[in-house]
Structures are given as C-alpha cells and as structure tokens.
Motif scaffolding. Structure first.
Motif, short mmCIF file in Angstrom:
data_model
loop_
_atom_site.label_atom_id
_atom_site.label_comp_id
_atom_site.label_asym_id
_atom_site.label_seq_id
_atom_site.Cartn_x
_atom_site.Cartn_y
_atom_site.Cartn_z
N GLY A 111 0.77 -1.24 0.00
CA GLY A 111 0.00 0.00 0.00
C GLY A 111 0.79 1.28 0.00
O GLY A 111 0.23 2.36 -0.21
N ASN A 112 2.11 1.22 0.23
CA ASN A 112 2.89 2.46 0.21
C ASN A 112 2.91 3.10 -1.17
O ASN A 112 3.23 4.28 -1.32
CB ASN A 112 4.31 2.23 0.72
CG ASN A 112 5.09 1.25 -0.13
OD1 ASN A 112 4.54 0.25 -0.59
ND2 ASN A 112 6.36 1.50 -0.34
N ASP A 113 2.56 2.34 -2.22
CA ASP A 113 2.45 2.91 -3.57
C ASP A 113 1.19 3.74 -3.75
O ASP A 113 1.06 4.47 -4.73
CB ASP A 113 2.47 1.80 -4.62
CG ASP A 113 3.88 1.36 -4.98
OD1 ASP A 113 4.83 1.95 -4.43
OD2 ASP A 113 4.03 0.45 -5.80
N GLN A 114 0.24 3.62 -2.83
CA GLN A 114 -0.99 4.40 -2.83
C GLN A 114 -1.73 4.30 -4.18
O GLN A 114 -1.77 5.21 -4.98
CB GLN A 114 -0.71 5.87 -2.47
CG GLN A 114 -0.13 6.01 -1.06
CD GLN A 114 0.13 7.44 -0.65
OE1 GLN A 114 0.51 8.27 -1.46
NE2 GLN A 114 -0.06 7.74 0.63
N TYR A 115 -2.31 3.13 -4.40
CA TYR A 115 -3.05 2.83 -5.62
C TYR A 115 -4.41 3.53 -5.55
O TYR A 115 -5.37 3.00 -4.99
CB TYR A 115 -3.26 1.34 -5.76
CG TYR A 115 -2.01 0.48 -5.75
CD1 TYR A 115 -1.56 -0.12 -6.92
CD2 TYR A 115 -1.30 0.26 -4.58
CE1 TYR A 115 -0.43 -0.93 -6.92
CE2 TYR A 115 -0.17 -0.54 -4.57
CZ TYR A 115 0.27 -1.13 -5.73
OH TYR A 115 1.38 -1.93 -5.73
N SER A 157 -1.39 -11.50 -2.67
CA SER A 157 -1.36 -10.82 -1.38
C SER A 157 -1.38 -9.31 -1.55
O SER A 157 -0.55 -8.75 -2.28
CB SER A 157 -0.10 -11.24 -0.59
OG SER A 157 0.01 -10.51 0.61
N LEU A 158 -2.33 -8.64 -0.86
CA LEU A 158 -2.39 -7.19 -0.81
C LEU A 158 -2.18 -6.77 0.64
O LEU A 158 -2.86 -7.29 1.54
CB LEU A 158 -3.75 -6.68 -1.30
CG LEU A 158 -4.03 -6.68 -2.80
CD1 LEU A 158 -4.05 -8.09 -3.38
CD2 LEU A 158 -5.36 -5.97 -3.09
N TYR A 159 -1.27 -5.81 0.87
CA TYR A 159 -0.91 -5.45 2.25
C TYR A 159 -0.77 -3.94 2.39
O TYR A 159 -0.10 -3.30 1.57
CB TYR A 159 0.40 -6.13 2.64
CG TYR A 159 0.90 -5.77 4.03
CD1 TYR A 159 0.24 -6.23 5.16
CD2 TYR A 159 2.01 -4.96 4.19
CE1 TYR A 159 0.68 -5.91 6.43
CE2 TYR A 159 2.47 -4.63 5.46
CZ TYR A 159 1.80 -5.10 6.57
OH TYR A 159 2.23 -4.77 7.83
N ALA A 160 -1.39 -3.38 3.43
CA ALA A 160 -1.29 -1.95 3.70
C ALA A 160 -1.07 -1.72 5.19
O ALA A 160 -1.89 -2.12 6.02
CB ALA A 160 -2.54 -1.22 3.23
N LYS A 161 0.03 -1.08 5.52
CA LYS A 161 0.29 -0.61 6.87
C LYS A 161 1.25 0.56 6.77
O LYS A 161 2.40 0.40 6.40
CB LYS A 161 0.91 -1.69 7.75
CG LYS A 161 1.19 -1.18 9.18
CD LYS A 161 1.95 -2.17 10.02
CE LYS A 161 2.23 -1.57 11.42
NZ LYS A 161 2.99 -2.50 12.28
N GLY A 162 0.78 1.73 7.10
CA GLY A 162 1.60 2.92 7.02
C GLY A 162 0.72 4.14 6.83
O GLY A 162 -0.47 4.02 6.51
#
Length: 327
Positions: free
Chosen positions: A151-155, A181-186
């Motif tokens: 998620g750091n790429d901010q799609y 796998s999709l992952y977002a933490k930040g």
C-alpha cells in the motif's frame, strides 16, 4: 638500424596488444552492459525481450531472475512499454523481482515462470501490468507470497494496475504460501481500484489475502474498491482471507469478488475468513463434502458488517459474529 627499428615496432605492437587485453578484462561488466543496452535500443517498438539482457555473468539458464529484473528496469528508465517472455519456454528463477511502475510484463503463450526456493516472487508497483502467464512453485520450502502489492504505492482511483489471465499453482503439493497478497500498513497506505481478472490459484495455504494494519499516529491504511473477477481457487487451505477492521484506521471494504469458482478438497478448511465491511462475494463452491470435520467454512468475525455472500453455502456452514451480513 633496420633491425633496431623493427624491434621497436615489434615491442610497440606487443605493448598495445597487452594494453587492449587489460582494458577489456577490466571493463568486462561495463562493456557487457553497454552491449546489452545498445542491442535493446535497436529493437523495434516498445517491446523488450528478456533474452536481450542475458550476459556472460547472468546467462545461466538455471536462473533468469537477474535478466528479467534488468529488462524491467531498462523499460522503466527508457520508457519502453513491455517486457516479453517467449512463448513455450520455461524461465527458472531463484530470487524475486519487481515489476516497476508503468511496465507491462507479458508472458508468451505457454511460457512458464518456474520458482525454486522461498522468497516473494513478484512485487507489483502501481500502474504496472502482468498478463497471460503461468507461475509454478516447485519447491516444498516455499511459504511466501507469489504476487504482492504493498500500500505504500498508494493505488488510487487513477491507477492503471492490472493482473490478468494468470495461473498460479503450487506444484510442490505442500499447500504453503499465498497466491495473491495485498498489504497496507503505514501513513495513508492504500490499495484501491486495482483489477484482478481471470486468475486461477491452486495448491496454496491461502489463495487470496487482503491485510490492513493500524499505522498509528492518528493515520489510516485501507484496501478498498478492488475488483476480483472470474477467479478460480482450487485445493487451497483457505480461499479468501481479509484481515483488518470494519472501518478506519485499518479498513478493508467495498471489494468485489465476482464469478468465483472454488474447488474444495480434503486439504481445504475455509472458503472465507473475513474482518471487513461492504464486501461482496458471488460464485460457486464445489465438493463441500470433501472438507474434513463439521466446522463452518465461512467465518464472519465480530469485526464485520454489511458483507454479502451469494454462493451455494448452507447456513449451517457459516459462522457470523458480525452485523448485518447477508447470505
């Protein structure tokens, strides 16, 4: 005098030859790189083949990972469009690589990426595309992610990220690892509006995982509004797992899973495990009777609400601790 002149010329020639040999030895890597770059630049159109990036240093056919990454990096820098894997060819890799922003990785007909070892195989950056291929896990030690989005790429809604027409299979029979796998933490990390279409995933611990974690400091992370169309899941311990919360700070909501085809086996335990809201799941489940035990195969946790399940699963096989979920 003639003898002396001949001797001087002879010595000069020897010195020049030695200098040339030493120069080439010292500059082997540089020369090889320049040669590859020029060869690639001479290609017609915006398509680059991995074979153009095989040098004497990375040319062992036991591992194509370095050549694939170099081709992708070249496309990203030179604003080329596509990296092509040749049809009817097996590309063995022993380390993972990243599909860079704006690059399309296209598999040729019947081309295969054969994975040996344990590592994250493909990291997919925003606005990249993967299309038309087969990825095979060959090693029973594998327990990582095959295709990974972070998620750091901010799609956001403007992103053009697509993963289409793929087969992802763990041929080791270990039922380990995660297919997608999709992952977002930040801080404000998110994955949204990405299209996953016509993908078959077989033989993993988890076929599809969406995971959001609380980034803290009063900020949010989310995985919302993605579309998973015509997905086939076969012989996986868990079909779909969504880890997160109903809402912010770590939210997974509004994701659409349409046209699901799920084949359960004796190794399967759950079709769906969810912490989430307003997600929709529709499709068909096959051979529920093959799942050992009598427990539920769909688990809606206390952190769920307003999810909709439209699949042929009996109510007795659904555990619902959330609110306003429908099935």
């Amino acid at each position: 005098m003639k003898v002396k002149n001949v001797l001087i010329r002879y010595i000069a020639i020897i010195v020049i030859n030695i200098a040339v040999v030493l120069y080439l030895m010292w500059n082997t890597d540089i020369w090889g790189s320049a040669h590859v770059e020029q060869k690639s630049l001479n290609q017609q159109g915006d398509t680059v083949e991995v074979e153009d990036f095989i040098t004497s240093e990375n040319g062992q056919t036991e591992d194509y990972s370095k050549a694939i990454q170099q081709a992708i990096d070249f496309c990203a820098v030179q604003k080329k469009e596509k990296v092509k894997l040749r049809a009817n060819k097996v590309y063995t890799i022993k380390s993972g690589f990243t599909v860079k922003k704006g690059v399309e990785l296209e598999f040729g007909t019947n081309s295969v990426l054969s994975v040996k070892g344990n590592y994250r195989v493909l990291t997919v950056e925003k606005d990249s595309v993967i299309r038309n291929g087969t990825i095979q896990i060959m090693d029973p030690v594998f327990q990582s992610e095959v295709i990974f989005l972070k998620g750091n790429d901010q799609y956001d809604a403007s992103n053009k990220t697509r993963i289409e027409d793929m087969t992802i299979i763990n041929k080791s029979k270990s039922n380990k690892g995660t297919g997608l796998s999709l992952y977002a933490k930040g801080k404000w990390h998110n994955i949204s509006f990405v299209l996953f279409e016509n993908i078959s995933i077989a033989g993993f611990k988890t076929a599809i995982q969406l995971k959001t974690e609380n980034p803290g400091a009063g900020t949010y992370s989310w995985i919302n509004a993605n579309h998973f169309g015509n997905m086939t899941i076969d012989d996986c311990v868990t079909g779909i797992q969504i880890i997160g919360s109903i809402t912010i700070p770590n939210e997974s909501s509004g994701n659409l899973f349409t046209g699901l085809q799920v084949q359960l086996t004796e190794r399967s335990k759950q079709l769906l495990i969810a912490d989430s809201s307003y997600n929709k799941f529709d499709g068909m489940v096959w051979d529920v009777q093959r799942v050992t035990g009598s427990g539920p195969i769909v688990l809606f946790s206390a952190k769920t609400e307003n999810n909709k399940l439209d699949m042929n699963v009996a109510a007795k096989l659904i555990s619902d601790k959330g609110q306003n979920n429908s099935y």
